[in-house]
Design a protein around this motif. Structure first.
Motif, short mmCIF file in Angstrom:
data_model
loop_
_atom_site.label_atom_id
_atom_site.label_comp_id
_atom_site.label_asym_id
_atom_site.label_seq_id
_atom_site.Cartn_x
_atom_site.Cartn_y
_atom_site.Cartn_z
N ILE A 71 8.71 -13.58 35.88
CA ILE A 71 7.28 -13.83 35.72
C ILE A 71 6.78 -13.20 34.41
O ILE A 71 6.01 -13.82 33.66
CB ILE A 71 6.49 -13.27 36.92
CG1 ILE A 71 6.84 -14.04 38.20
CG2 ILE A 71 4.99 -13.33 36.66
CD1 ILE A 71 6.29 -13.41 39.46
N GLY A 72 7.24 -12.00 34.14
CA GLY A 72 6.84 -11.32 32.91
C GLY A 72 7.27 -12.06 31.66
O GLY A 72 6.51 -12.17 30.69
N TYR A 192 -4.95 -15.86 33.52
CA TYR A 192 -3.70 -15.99 34.25
C TYR A 192 -3.64 -14.95 35.36
O TYR A 192 -4.02 -13.80 35.17
CB TYR A 192 -2.50 -15.79 33.33
CG TYR A 192 -2.46 -16.73 32.15
CD1 TYR A 192 -1.88 -17.98 32.26
CD2 TYR A 192 -3.00 -16.35 30.91
CE1 TYR A 192 -1.84 -18.85 31.16
CE2 TYR A 192 -2.96 -17.21 29.82
CZ TYR A 192 -2.37 -18.45 29.96
OH TYR A 192 -2.34 -19.31 28.87
N VAL A 193 -3.11 -15.36 36.53
CA VAL A 193 -2.84 -14.44 37.62
C VAL A 193 -1.34 -14.38 37.84
O VAL A 193 -0.66 -15.42 37.90
CB VAL A 193 -3.57 -14.87 38.92
CG1 VAL A 193 -3.04 -14.09 40.12
CG2 VAL A 193 -5.06 -14.66 38.78
N LEU A 194 -0.81 -13.18 37.96
CA LEU A 194 0.62 -12.94 38.17
C LEU A 194 0.83 -12.52 39.61
O LEU A 194 0.30 -11.50 40.05
CB LEU A 194 1.13 -11.85 37.22
CG LEU A 194 0.73 -11.98 35.75
CD1 LEU A 194 1.25 -10.80 34.94
CD2 LEU A 194 1.24 -13.28 35.16
N THR A 195 1.63 -13.29 40.34
CA THR A 195 1.81 -13.04 41.77
C THR A 195 3.26 -13.26 42.16
O THR A 195 3.76 -14.39 42.09
CB THR A 195 0.93 -13.99 42.61
OG1 THR A 195 -0.43 -13.81 42.24
CG2 THR A 195 1.07 -13.70 44.09
N LEU A 217 -1.71 -19.85 37.64
CA LEU A 217 -0.95 -18.92 38.48
C LEU A 217 0.49 -18.91 38.00
O LEU A 217 1.11 -19.96 37.88
CB LEU A 217 -1.01 -19.34 39.94
CG LEU A 217 -0.08 -18.60 40.90
CD1 LEU A 217 -0.49 -17.14 41.04
CD2 LEU A 217 -0.05 -19.29 42.27
N LEU A 218 1.02 -17.72 37.75
CA LEU A 218 2.44 -17.55 37.44
C LEU A 218 3.09 -16.83 38.61
O LEU A 218 2.68 -15.71 38.97
CB LEU A 218 2.65 -16.74 36.16
CG LEU A 218 2.39 -17.45 34.84
CD1 LEU A 218 0.91 -17.40 34.49
CD2 LEU A 218 3.21 -16.83 33.71
N THR A 219 4.09 -17.45 39.20
CA THR A 219 4.75 -16.88 40.37
C THR A 219 6.24 -17.20 40.31
O THR A 219 6.70 -17.87 39.38
CB THR A 219 4.10 -17.42 41.67
OG1 THR A 219 4.68 -16.76 42.80
CG2 THR A 219 4.26 -18.93 41.79
N ASP A 220 6.99 -16.70 41.30
CA ASP A 220 8.43 -16.88 41.27
C ASP A 220 8.93 -17.85 42.33
O ASP A 220 10.14 -18.05 42.46
CB ASP A 220 9.14 -15.52 41.46
CG ASP A 220 8.78 -14.87 42.78
OD1 ASP A 220 9.61 -14.86 43.71
OD2 ASP A 220 7.65 -14.37 42.90
N ILE A 239 2.61 -22.23 37.54
CA ILE A 239 3.88 -22.14 36.82
C ILE A 239 4.84 -21.30 37.65
O ILE A 239 4.53 -20.14 37.97
CB ILE A 239 3.69 -21.49 35.43
CG1 ILE A 239 2.76 -22.36 34.56
CG2 ILE A 239 5.04 -21.29 34.74
CD1 ILE A 239 2.44 -21.72 33.22
N VAL A 240 5.98 -21.86 38.01
CA VAL A 240 7.00 -21.12 38.76
C VAL A 240 8.05 -20.64 37.77
O VAL A 240 8.72 -21.46 37.12
CB VAL A 240 7.63 -22.00 39.86
CG1 VAL A 240 8.72 -21.21 40.59
CG2 VAL A 240 6.58 -22.48 40.84
N ALA A 241 8.18 -19.34 37.64
CA ALA A 241 9.11 -18.77 36.66
C ALA A 241 10.54 -18.90 37.14
O ALA A 241 10.80 -18.76 38.33
CB ALA A 241 8.76 -17.32 36.40
#
Length: 241
Positions: A71-72, A192-195, A217-220, A239-241
């Motif tokens: 995600i980072g 952006y939200v990191l989850t 949304l950025l998530t895994d 966005i799925v990392a």
């Protein structure tokens, strides 16, 4: 125990004892490290259950480390040179700071002393720290001083961490930090939200904003159907990392 904690488990190999206290404790610990459950007195609960208290910084740092790093990296790839960027507190929000190139040039503003320490060695980075009352563990600053700092700062992009994300919206554990997050989101061009997946479907005590309060949304992991539907209705990109 009312059933084995992993629904994908199909039983021990032939000849092995099905359950012992030792194997159950070991497997519960493994599933907790993977973020698949949280151990509680007398049993375990799934990570989607509502939560009232955040785990310690040390515990959270050891959970889903590779996923948070992914995600980072995805977040750092969205940061352009010479931008003013806000990076929030938390173990996932810390990863974009770690993933920035050594030669990155720009302004990084943060309420996190940990984020500030990560980016400060960059010779072309100007680091701004909000100040305020310091929360141990995450080394997060909050109070009226932090809110005013971000109210007066116009950022190109903000990367906000999450205590929980559900159709209800973005939530957090720390009441004093909710106002800070709102000020960050209100004054950034791109939000952006990191989850990580342990926060998806969960609800912490304090709502930060509705799903329409951020852009991406950025998530895994892919979101559950109900959350994905709510995000689509809010016009939020995933966005799925």
């Amino acid at each position: 125990m009312g059933g084995y904690p992993n629904p994908m488990w199909t039983g021990p190999p032939v000849g092995e004892t099905p359950f012992t206290h030792e194997t159950v404790r070991r497997d519960l610990a493994l599933l907790e490290r993977r973020g698949e459950l949280s151990r509680v007195h007398g049993g375990a609960t799934t990570p989607q259950a509502p939560v009232g208290e955040e785990a310690s910084f040390t515990e959270r740092s050891g959970a889903l480390a590779a996923e948070k790093q992914a995600i980072g990296r995805a977040a750092a790839g969205l940061i352009e040179p010479h931008q003013t960027v806000v990076i929030d507190v938390g173990t996932t929000a810390l990863e974009p700071a770690r993933a920035l190139p050594a030669d990155h040039a720009g302004v990084i503003a943060t309420p996190s002393l940990l984020v500030a320490a990560e980016v400060s060695p960059g010779p072309r980075v100007e680091v701004l720290v909000s100040g305020g009352r310091l929360r141990p563990g995450d080394l997060a600053c909050s109070n009226a001083q932090a809110v005013q700092f971000f109210t007066d700062l116009r950022a190109d992009a903000v990367f906000v961490g999450s205590g929980g994300l559900a159709p209800y919206g973005l939530t957090d554990f720390h009441l004093d930090e909710v106002a800070t997050k709102r000020a960050m989101l209100a004054n950034a061009s791109h939000r952006y939200v990191l989850t990580d997946s342990t926060k998806v479907g969960r609800t912490a005590a304090h709502r930060v904003c509705e799903l329409s309060g951020f852009d991406t949304l950025l998530t895994d992991t892919p979101c559950p159907a109900d959350l994905r539907t709510a995000l689509d209705r809010a016009g939020t990109t995933v966005i799925v990392a």
